[in-house]
Each structure stands twice: as structure tokens, then as C-alpha cells.
Design an enzyme around this catalytic site. Structure first.
Site, PDB file in Angstrom:
ATOM      1  N   HIS A  82      24.660  83.693 -58.550  1.00  0.00           N
ATOM      2  CA  HIS A  82      24.084  83.192 -57.294  1.00  0.00           C
ATOM      3  C   HIS A  82      24.278  81.686 -57.223  1.00  0.00           C
ATOM      4  CE1 HIS A  82      21.378  83.552 -53.808  1.00  0.00           C
ATOM      5  NE2 HIS A  82      21.049  82.312 -54.118  1.00  0.00           N
ATOM      6  N   ASP A 161      11.884  87.545 -47.894  1.00  0.00           N
ATOM      7  CA  ASP A 161      12.734  86.342 -47.961  1.00  0.00           C
ATOM      8  C   ASP A 161      13.450  86.103 -46.637  1.00  0.00           C
ATOM      9  OD1 ASP A 161      14.050  84.130 -49.398  1.00  0.00           O
ATOM     10  OD2 ASP A 161      15.858  85.306 -49.006  1.00  0.00           O
ATOM     11  N   ARG A 168      11.685  78.770 -42.740  1.00  0.00           N
ATOM     12  CA  ARG A 168      11.914  77.541 -43.518  1.00  0.00           C
ATOM     13  C   ARG A 168      13.017  76.708 -42.889  1.00  0.00           C
ATOM     14  NH1 ARG A 168      13.442  79.629 -49.136  1.00  0.00           N
ATOM     15  NH2 ARG A 168      13.709  77.440 -49.632  1.00  0.00           N
ATOM     16  N   SER A 183      12.813  82.452 -53.600  1.00  0.00           N
ATOM     17  CA  SER A 183      13.793  83.052 -52.688  1.00  0.00           C
ATOM     18  C   SER A 183      14.993  83.598 -53.471  1.00  0.00           C
ATOM     19  CB  SER A 183      14.242  81.980 -51.675  1.00  0.00           C
ATOM     20  OG  SER A 183      15.430  82.335 -51.044  1.00  0.00           O
ATOM     21  N   LYS A 187      15.486  87.898 -54.650  1.00  0.00           N
ATOM     22  CA  LYS A 187      16.682  88.660 -54.224  1.00  0.00           C
ATOM     23  C   LYS A 187      17.425  89.210 -55.440  1.00  0.00           C
ATOM     24  CE  LYS A 187      18.450  85.386 -51.642  1.00  0.00           C
ATOM     25  NZ  LYS A 187      18.009  84.295 -50.795  1.00  0.00           N
TER      26      LYS A 187
HETATM   27  N1  URA Z   1      19.543  79.922 -51.652  1.00  0.00           N
HETATM   28  C1  URA Z   1      18.623  80.901 -51.459  1.00  0.00           C
HETATM   29  O1  URA Z   1      18.920  82.083 -51.611  1.00  0.00           O
HETATM   30  N2  URA Z   1      17.380  80.550 -51.107  1.00  0.00           N
HETATM   31  C2  URA Z   1      16.999  79.272 -50.929  1.00  0.00           C
HETATM   32  O2  URA Z   1      15.849  79.033 -50.628  1.00  0.00           O
HETATM   33  C3  URA Z   1      17.956  78.259 -51.104  1.00  0.00           C
HETATM   34  C4  URA Z   1      19.235  78.619 -51.482  1.00  0.00           C
END
Ligand code: URA
Length: 433
Positions: A82, A161, A168, A183, A187
Site C-alpha cells: 500500500h 473508510d 476528510r 484508513s 482496508k
Molecule cells: N491513503 C489511504 O488509504 N488513506 C489515507 O487516509 C491516506 C492515504
């Protein structure tokens, strides 16, 4: 329990209880909390912070807010990666086939881009006929069959999220360590992988502007992931300058293909290989980072990595742009920016280039904006290069000449010069295990 009281308690700097955090997440998902209340709560978290324990509880509650992907039917350690998002970051397009070509299953959910940062799904959408909207069954069975899949996160994967992120984005509450950590990790936990490598971006084109903050974020994510039973590591990488030379969807697909074929810009190759070596190490199929990097390089030079990418395209309906890059969309108008003086390039600001690319049509300034897949910026020169006055610095691509003119202010501000050669800067700033 009332959402009003939870907001009030956080506003006054209290540590929330597990019950309060779960109530907040439930109210976000079932719609009983209004957008105003969610925005107020997010701002209270940004200003008052959350301790490690609260962040972990929030992450768990978010991960449990929707479906959890079951990858238990896929053999081997499933490794995910990620990125916290950057300008010109196309590493996922390279890493998924590269790591899968080593026999390590990679089941990757990705998002669409918003603001300056591009999303993998938009890049893949520039490939004619490519599908990323896979059902869970299609996704899992493709990973079983060819060892790799990249799909958009379905509606019910971490719905909390999705809602929080949209709010946000319009309430200036993105750049908060507990909110980013929860966040990202919620995920990842819901996505079902066994191991996760994080690429935490740091610099002008990233949410984390300095290395201290990026390192804190990486360490927090690692802790939360491990507590949830995941194997974890992280790379902190520079995002003061765009990654590679290409910024824009189809331009980035072309560049990713170059790297899969053993070419491409050195910063992109170096970061991708380092991330690949982390993924291979977490999968437990190499004894050292050097051995892992060697395995990845060998796969590229033997053509196995690009073959896996072809297989991935075929499996998801995409045309073979590895053999026929001319199938990728290109834009009619091409602008050129030249140097207005002799000198060394001391910086190419990622935020300004990302903004210019969005103006050209490559990104979304608002969630509902359409994307022009052929639009973007191609950097011919980067930090440390010496240029003569009048020499070409970059190409701009867009559907419209007017947008090229609109992007020029950002572009002019993006490049700085100096008489002395700037010190070399590393792409990998730090690794965390
Ligand atoms: N990437 C994400 O998945 N969430 C965030 O809050 C910032 C970057």
C-alpha cells in the site's frame, strides 16, 4: 449513547472508549451520524489526536464495518502493498506482476485518484477494455489461477473508510496520523492478505511532509498490522519530486511497462526493487534482502515479469499494450516547457507537477470530475541534471490547448535552478521492520 457527547469528549481531549469508537463507526456506516457530526468528529481527532490504543480500536472497528475478503483458499503467503499516495507513483502496476512472477500470490485492491495523487485503478482504466470491477469470486479465483489480480474495492469493503475519506477530503482533515493509519490499515486488514508492505511517501507531493511524521506513521501502521496478525514492513520514500518521469494515466502505464522490460527511470526502478524485496522477504521465500532483489531483477531480465503482466491484462480483458503501446490513449495537444536559464535543476516540485497534471485532465480536482487518460506531464529532466537555456524540460499532454496554458503557472513554479550541482538525494529514505 449520543454521537454529540462523543464529539464533545474528543473535543475536550479525552481518550475515547472502545464502545464510543464502535458507536461512532456504526453511526457513520448506518447514516445516523450526519455529515456535519462526522466532520466535527474528524476535526476533533485531527486537533486532539488519538493515542495508539484508540487508533488501533478505530482501525479494528473500521475493518469490521463491511465485508472481509477470504483469501484462505489461495495457497501461500498472500502479500499486499500500500502506498500512501504520491505523484507519478506507478509502482503497483510493476510490483503486482513482478512479485507474482516469483510465485508469490498478490491480491491487490486499489483506489481511484483524488487531488494530486493518482490511483492505480485510473491508470489501469487507460488500457482499452481492461476491467477492474471484479466480484469477490472473480477476484479470488483469478488469484488462484494466475497468482495476481488488481481490482477496485467493492462497495462493501470498509464502507466506513469510504465515507470518512470523502468527508476528510473536503474538511481539511486528511493529514492526521491516526486518521491515515486507521484508513490504510483497516482496508488492509479487510482485504485478507497475510503480509503488507507500506510505501509511506514523504515530501511536498505527499500527505506527510517530513521524515519524522512519515516514520511515526509507518511505525504505527506496523504495530497495528502486527496486532491484527499481519506480517508487516515499510519503506519511507521521497515524494519531493515526482517518481519516474511520467505523471498521468496512460503515460504511467507506458513507463511501468518499460520497467517490467528492464528499462525505465532509475529512481522508479530502485524504489520498485526495494519494495519487491520487502514483499519477497515477508513471503519468506528469500533469506536476505539482497537475494530477494536479485530474484526480482532476474525475473525482469528473463521476461517473466512482463509475461505475468500480459497474463494479468488478458485475465481482466485488457488489450495487450505491452506489445502495442500505441493502443494506449495519447492526447492531441502537446506543449513543451523549456529552461529559461543555464544551470542545474535543484528541484522539481511534486505538488506543483501533480496539480498541473490534474489541470491538464489527468486527475480529479473533485470526486465526480472525468479523467482524460492521455493527459499528463512527461519530465525530460529531473533534479541534478544540467540544462542550457532553451533546453526542453518537459512535455505537457492534454485534449485542449487552453488547459495546457492553464497548467503553465504551476509548471513554471515547479522547477528551480542553481549554479551548483545539488547534493544527491535518495529515493528510499528509510526502511522499517
Ligand atoms: N491513503 C489511504 O488509504 N488513506 C489515507 O487516509 C491516506 C492515504
Amino acid at each position: 449513547m449520543r454521537i454529540f457527547d462523543i464529539i464533545d469528549r474528543k473535543k475536550n481531549g479525552n481518550t475515547l472508549t472502545d464502545e464510543e469508537i464502535r458507536f461512532f463507526v456504526k453511526s457513520v456506516v448506518d447514516g445516523s451520524a450526519s455529515n456535519e457530526q462526522i466532520g466535527a468528529m474528524l476535526m476533533a481527532i485531527v486537533i486532539r489526536g488519538m493515542d495508539e490504543w484508540e487508533t488501533e480500536m478505530l482501525t479494528q472497528a473500521m475493518a469490521e464495518s463491511g465485508d472481509r475478503i477470504d483469501l484462505s483458499g489461495v495457497d501461500g503467503i498472500k502479500v499486499d502493498k500500500h502506498s500512501t499516495g504520491g505523484v507519478g507513483d506507478k509502482t503497483t502496476l510493476i510490483l503486482v506482476p513482478l512479485v507474482a512472477s516469483l510465485g508469490i500470490p498478490v491480491a491487490k485492491f486499489s483506489g481511484r485518484g483524488l487531488g494530486l495523487t493518482g490511483g492505480t485503478i485510473d491508470k489501469l482504466a487507460s488500457i482499452p477494455d481492461m476491467h477492474t470491477n471484479l466480484t469477490e469470486d472473480q477476484f479470488v479465483s483469478q488469484v488462484k489461477r494466475i497468482g495476481a489480480a488488481i481490482a477496485t474495492t467493492g462497495k462493501n469493503l470498509d464502507p466506513c473508510d469510504k465515507k470518512l475519506y470523502a468527508i476528510r477530503d473536503v474538511t481539511a482533515t486528511v493529514d492526521s496520523i491516526p486518521l491515515i493509519a486507521s484508513s490504510v490499515m483497516s482496508k488492509k486488514i479487510a482485504s485478507g492478505a497475510d503480509a503488507v508492505v507500506l510505501d509511506v511517501k514523504c515530501g511536498s507531493g505527499a500527505f506527510m511532509k517530513d521524515k519524522r511524521g512519515a516514520t511515526r506513521l509507518a511505525d504505527l501502521c506496523i504495530k497495528i498490522g502486527r496486532k491484527a496478525g499481519l506480517r508487516m514492513s515499510a519503506v519511507i520514500s521521497d515524494m519531493d519530486e515526482p517518481l519516474g518521469n511520467a505523471v498521468g494515466n496512460s503515460l504511467e502505464v507506458r513507463e511501468a511497462i518499460e520497467v517490467l522490460k528492464g528499462q525505465g527511470p532509475s529512481d522508479l526502478k530502485e524504489l520498485t526493487l526495494r519494495l519487491a524485496s520487502h514483499m519477497v522477504m515477508l513471503a519468506g521465500v528469500a533469506d536476505s534482502a539482497e537475494e530477494a532483489e536479485e530474484m526480482a531483477l532476474k525475473s525482469i531480465y528473463e521476461g517473466r515479469a512482463i509475461n505475468k503482466f500480459r497474463q494479468l491484462l488478458r485475465a481482466q480483458g485488457g488489450r495487450d499494450v505491452t506489445e502495442h503501446p500505441d493502443l494506449l490513449p495519447g492526447d492531441k495537444f502537446k506543449g513543451e516547457v523549456t529552461a529559461d536559464r543555464d544551470g542545474y535543476i535543484s528541484s522539481v516540485d511534486a505538488a506543483s507537477i501533480g496539480h498541473a497534471a490534474a489541470i491538464l485532465g489527468a486527475g480529479r480536482l473533485k470526486k465526480e470530475d472525468p479523467i482524460d487518460y492521455g493527459a499528463g506531464v512527461y519530465l525530460c529532466k529531473k533534479r541534478g541534471d544540467y540544462v542550457k537555456k532553451g533546453e526542453r524540460l518537459m512535455y505537457l499532454y492534454s485534449k485542449s490547448q487552453k488547459l495546457i496554458m492553464d497548467a503553465e503557472d504551476d509548471i513554471r513554479n515547479a522547477v528551480s535552478f542553481s549554479d551548483q550541482r545539488p547534493e544527491d538525494k535518495k529515493i528510499v529514505l528509510e526502511e522499517r521492520f
